[in-house]
Scaffold this active site. Structure first.
Site, PDB file in Angstrom:
ATOM      1  N   MET A   1       0.591  -1.176   0.306  1.00  0.00           N
ATOM      2  CA  MET A   1      -0.242  -0.039  -0.263  1.00  0.00           C
ATOM      3  C   MET A   1       0.794   1.413   0.246  1.00  0.00           C
ATOM      4  O   MET A   1       0.456   2.062  -0.775  1.00  0.00           O
ATOM      5  CB  MET A   1      -0.860   0.016   1.168  1.00  0.00           C
ATOM      6  CG  MET A   1      -2.068  -1.299   1.256  1.00  0.00           C
ATOM      7  SD  MET A   1      -2.964  -0.569   2.928  1.00  0.00           S
ATOM      8  CE  MET A   1      -3.857  -2.278   3.525  1.00  0.00           C
TER       9      MET A   1
ATOM     10  N   PHE B   1       8.434   0.842   3.208  1.00  0.00           N
ATOM     11  CA  PHE B   1       7.905  -0.385   4.468  1.00  0.00           C
ATOM     12  C   PHE B   1       6.842  -1.454   4.199  1.00  0.00           C
ATOM     13  O   PHE B   1       5.721  -1.913   4.752  1.00  0.00           O
ATOM     14  CB  PHE B   1       6.773   0.915   5.209  1.00  0.00           C
ATOM     15  CG  PHE B   1       7.659   2.222   5.098  1.00  0.00           C
ATOM     16  CD1 PHE B   1       9.244   2.486   5.206  1.00  0.00           C
ATOM     17  CD2 PHE B   1       6.881   3.660   5.501  1.00  0.00           C
ATOM     18  CE1 PHE B   1       9.356   3.934   5.439  1.00  0.00           C
ATOM     19  CE2 PHE B   1       7.341   4.811   5.333  1.00  0.00           C
ATOM     20  CZ  PHE B   1       8.585   4.715   5.835  1.00  0.00           C
TER      21      PHE B   1
ATOM     22  N   GLU C   1      -7.792  -6.263  10.394  1.00  0.00           N
ATOM     23  CA  GLU C   1      -6.538  -6.204  10.349  1.00  0.00           C
ATOM     24  C   GLU C   1      -6.041  -4.655  11.749  1.00  0.00           C
ATOM     25  O   GLU C   1      -5.063  -5.468  12.306  1.00  0.00           O
ATOM     26  CB  GLU C   1      -5.859  -5.213   9.253  1.00  0.00           C
ATOM     27  CG  GLU C   1      -4.583  -4.682   9.112  1.00  0.00           C
ATOM     28  CD  GLU C   1      -3.542  -3.609   8.047  1.00  0.00           C
ATOM     29  OE1 GLU C   1      -2.839  -3.327   7.793  1.00  0.00           O
ATOM     30  OE2 GLU C   1      -4.966  -3.700   6.506  1.00  0.00           O
ATOM     31  N   ARG C   2      -7.021  -4.480  11.613  1.00  0.00           N
ATOM     32  CA  ARG C   2      -6.631  -3.334  12.513  1.00  0.00           C
ATOM     33  C   ARG C   2      -7.234  -3.816  14.173  1.00  0.00           C
ATOM     34  O   ARG C   2      -6.536  -4.125  15.085  1.00  0.00           O
ATOM     35  CB  ARG C   2      -7.500  -1.816  13.477  1.00  0.00           C
ATOM     36  CG  ARG C   2      -6.535  -1.288  11.742  1.00  0.00           C
ATOM     37  CD  ARG C   2      -8.025   0.006  11.456  1.00  0.00           C
ATOM     38  NE  ARG C   2      -7.133   0.972  10.528  1.00  0.00           N
ATOM     39  CZ  ARG C   2      -8.055   1.677   9.862  1.00  0.00           C
ATOM     40  NH1 ARG C   2      -9.424   1.906   9.475  1.00  0.00           N
ATOM     41  NH2 ARG C   2      -7.304   1.948   8.754  1.00  0.00           N
TER      42      ARG C   2
ATOM     43  N   GLN D   1      11.979   1.080  32.759  1.00  0.00           N
ATOM     44  CA  GLN D   1      12.309   1.962  34.102  1.00  0.00           C
ATOM     45  C   GLN D   1      12.172   0.955  35.212  1.00  0.00           C
ATOM     46  O   GLN D   1      13.720   1.099  36.299  1.00  0.00           O
ATOM     47  CB  GLN D   1      11.597   3.362  34.341  1.00  0.00           C
ATOM     48  CG  GLN D   1      11.774   4.258  35.715  1.00  0.00           C
ATOM     49  CD  GLN D   1      12.814   5.208  35.277  1.00  0.00           C
ATOM     50  OE1 GLN D   1      13.262   5.388  33.679  1.00  0.00           O
ATOM     51  NE2 GLN D   1      13.349   5.276  36.112  1.00  0.00           N
TER      52      GLN D   1
ATOM     53  N   GLY E   1      -2.575   2.251  10.139  1.00  0.00           N
ATOM     54  CA  GLY E   1      -3.325   3.244   9.732  1.00  0.00           C
ATOM     55  C   GLY E   1      -2.887   4.194  11.211  1.00  0.00           C
ATOM     56  O   GLY E   1      -2.671   3.614  12.304  1.00  0.00           O
TER      57      GLY E   1
ATOM     58  N   ASN F   1      -2.055   6.126  14.635  1.00  0.00           N
ATOM     59  CA  ASN F   1      -3.278   6.279  16.144  1.00  0.00           C
ATOM     60  C   ASN F   1      -3.664   7.507  15.316  1.00  0.00           C
ATOM     61  O   ASN F   1      -5.256   7.937  16.027  1.00  0.00           O
ATOM     62  CB  ASN F   1      -3.001   6.300  17.167  1.00  0.00           C
ATOM     63  CG  ASN F   1      -2.308   4.881  17.536  1.00  0.00           C
ATOM     64  OD1 ASN F   1      -2.871   4.064  17.208  1.00  0.00           O
ATOM     65  ND2 ASN F   1      -1.778   4.740  18.756  1.00  0.00           N
TER      66      ASN F   1
END
Length: 381
Positions: free
Chosen positions: A125, A156, A244-245, A338, A366, A368
């Protein structure tokens, strides 16, 4: 407490998968990270053991399994390490395009290899000048007789080095108004003339996950490789993005659980000022806060998985889950590092790798910011 969508057969599947990963993944993962790639042999072993695309119909070699099996796979792969994200992408993001929009000839040609591990998939994409704005892609596919001629670049691309089958998002009608109506999906195979791979990209994290640039210079692809209908590509992408998300959220919550569990073990065994770190109230409170957030995220996510399996439209809720769980996991990574003190910055401790790996989850599938825009739109704003 087991999720409602998991039955006895899912637990049996998880047990078998854990045994497989204990033998074939855990001992080699650090070397894969050092080599900056996962060997293809791992993919074929996954396929031979029935761990690739189990949801595919039996006529193509799959098990016709429900999405619960995919969840088990996603969770157990993430527990090994986030660089195995490419397997999840192959299983539950790319191959569904082939199964959902491919014709019988295409499915018979491509799906068996996806299940066996002989064919690794990718979806192309993103371009150098187009990320979240898919309608802004420049890649073209011009019809020439029985072929399409593809020109453009993608970047990517997860599984970009290994990929044998690539679903390429391109414009078959660059003049379409609105622009998204000119987008189509065309499958490009490994040996296509005019198709080359650029460099394997050097990332901050996900070191063994192969991410690459793809270059198309008058790449000639048979018109029979068009997936679905011409001009319907954007619609197909929107249809698949809910899953996908959701997958990204599943991986994020699993990573958060792993980081939390590792940190609890560390503070219980590390001494400072004559007592265990876990005895300090400030540490206990920080652990309690993280555990609460992880539990809330898991509960919300399990409900969404059930609704997704019932084929409900939950775009708003999935966008919320993707945004919130990835932000939460990134915060957990910082807190856990930490609490590990100086050792958290050392490569010998897994938290260092997790700290590097988790930030990209808030970017891919996508960003945020896009998730928040979708949420706002679904709220009528």
């Amino acid at each position: 407490m087991s999720a409602r969508y998991l039955q006895e057969e899912h637990h049996i599947f998880r047990s078998a998968l854990r045994k497989f990963l204990k033998k074939e993944a855990y001992p080699f993962y650090d070397q894969w990270e050092e080599d900056r790639i996962i060997p293809r042999s791992f993919w074929t072993k996954m396929g031979n053991s029935g761990f690739l695309c189990p949801w595919v119909d039996e006529q193509f070699g799959g098990l016709n399994a429900d999405f619960g099996y995919s969840v088990v796979l996603l969770e157990e792969l993430e527990r090994v390490g986030s660089s195995l994200v490419g397997v999840g992408l192959h299983n539950d993001i790319v191959t569904p395009y082939l199964a959902e929009y491919g014709n019988e000839e295409q499915k018979n040609r491509w799906l068996p290899g996806c299940i066996s591990g002989d064919s690794i998939t990718a979806i192309a994409m993103t371009e150098p000048s187009a990320g979240s704005d898919l309608a802004g892609i420049k890649m073209t596919a011009v019809r020439d007789g029985n072929d399409y001629i593809l020109n453009g670049e993608k970047t990517f691309i997860t599984n970009g080095i290994h990929a044998d089958i690539i679903v390429v998002v391109c414009k078959t009608d660059p003049k379409a108004i609105p622009a998204h109506k000119g987008i189509s999906l065309i499958v490009v195979e490994r040996d296509t003339s005019g198709f080359t791979r650029g460099k394997k990209l050097n990332k901050i994290g996900l070191h063994s996950q192969d991410t690459a640039e793809l270059i198309f210079e008058d790449a000639r692809v048979p018109a029979s490789n068009l997936l679905g209908e011409e001009g319907k590509g954007f619609y197909y992408l929107m249809q698949q993005l809910q899953q996908e998300r959701l997958i990204v959220a599943i991986e994020a919550i699993t990573a958060a659980e792993e980081m939390l569990n590792q940190t609890i073990e560390y503070v219980k065994n590390r001494n400072a000022f004559g007592k265990k770190i876990s005895d300090f109230q400030t540490v206990q409170f920080r652990i309690a806060e993280m555990a609460t957030e992880v539990e809330l995220g898991r509960t919300f996510l399990d409900d969404l998985i059930m609704e997704h399996m019932e084929h409900k439209h939950i775009v708003k809720q999935v966008s919320m889950a993707k945004y919130w769980t990835t932000e939460m996991a990134r915060k957990i990574a910082t807190e856990c590092m930490q609490l590990h003190g100086g050792y958290g910055y050392m490569e010998e401790y897994e938290i260092a790798r997790r700290y590097r790996d988790i930030p990209v989850a808030s970017i891919y599938a996508g960003t945020n910011e896009i998730m928040k825009s979708i949420i706002a739109k679904e709220l009528g704003l």
